[in-house]
Design an enzyme around this catalytic site. Structure first.
Site, mmCIF file in Angstrom:
data_model
loop_
_atom_site.group_PDB
_atom_site.id
_atom_site.type_symbol
_atom_site.label_atom_id
_atom_site.label_comp_id
_atom_site.label_asym_id
_atom_site.label_seq_id
_atom_site.Cartn_x
_atom_site.Cartn_y
_atom_site.Cartn_z
ATOM 1 N N GLU A 20 -1.426 -1.568 -4.564
ATOM 2 C CA GLU A 20 -2.691 -0.855 -4.709
ATOM 3 C C GLU A 20 -2.472 0.367 -5.588
ATOM 4 O OE1 GLU A 20 -5.833 -0.419 -1.528
ATOM 5 O OE2 GLU A 20 -4.973 1.594 -1.545
ATOM 6 N N ASP A 71 0.876 -1.174 0.000
ATOM 7 C CA ASP A 71 0.000 0.000 0.000
ATOM 8 C C ASP A 71 0.912 1.221 0.000
ATOM 9 O OD1 ASP A 71 -2.196 1.717 0.239
ATOM 10 O OD2 ASP A 71 -2.140 1.627 2.426
ATOM 11 N N ASP A 111 -2.187 1.071 7.165
ATOM 12 C CA ASP A 111 -1.394 0.839 5.959
ATOM 13 C C ASP A 111 -0.998 -0.629 5.848
ATOM 14 O OD1 ASP A 111 -0.997 3.809 5.203
ATOM 15 O OD2 ASP A 111 -0.378 3.687 7.294
#
EC number: 3.1.21.10
Length: 169
Positions: free
Chosen positions: A72, A12, A144
């Site tokens: 992502e 992420d 996160d």
């Protein structure tokens, strides 16, 4: 690690905080391996922050030896400067696993939420709760890290389609 397992690194990306999560996948069974958050020094110049992120990511890859990575896709916001900085961090996050020879898949945030929670507009708390159900041994200390595990789970569910898409290129 089970010899039949595939080890996936979920990422992420962020310039202030980059979450990472590692899972093993055997068939449809998911197993938590590790997760964490990389925190580049906020007051350091941009180049140093990106170099720190790169070094730390390479360390995670060397330590856990994933076979595949998933990142992502970033949300583009109204502030062009913030979007550009996030794009720079995302470039490092894509580069590090590719540099180590890993195939890297990318997933939209809506797909990650839909894959993990069942709804593309899910809240972060819902994602974190579902990660706890899907990976009972997971211990993400930050959103996160939880999001990175969600990216890894999404890749586990979609990796066949991602491999076919790469082969078509």
């Amino acid at each position: 690690m089970d010899l039949n397992a595939i080890r996936i690194l979920g990422l992420d990306p962020g310039l202030r905080r980059t979450g990472w999560g590692v899972i093993d996948v055997t068939g449809s069974r998911l197993a938590f391996v590790a997760c964490g958050t990389i925190l580049p020094p906020e007051q350091a110049p941009m180049g140093e922050r990106l170099a720190h992120l790169h070094r730390e990511l390479l360390g995670v890859i060397e330590r856990f030896s994933p076979q595949e990575a998933a990142v992502e896709e970033t949300f583009v916001n109204m502030n062009p400067s913030s979007t550009l900085k996030l794009g720079q961090a995302r470039g490092v996050v894509l580069l590090a696993p590719a540099q180590m020879g890993l195939p890297v898949a990318e997933y939209a945030a809506l797909l990650v939420k839909k894959s993990v929670v069942g709804a593309g507009r899910a809240e972060k708390a819902q994602v974190r709760m579902m990660i706890g159900i899907l990976l009972p041994k997971a211990t993400p200390e930050t959103e996160d890290a939880s999001d990175a595990l969600a990216v890894a789970v999404t890749h586990a569910h979609h990796r066949g389609a991602a491999a076919r898409a790469r082969a078509a290129l």
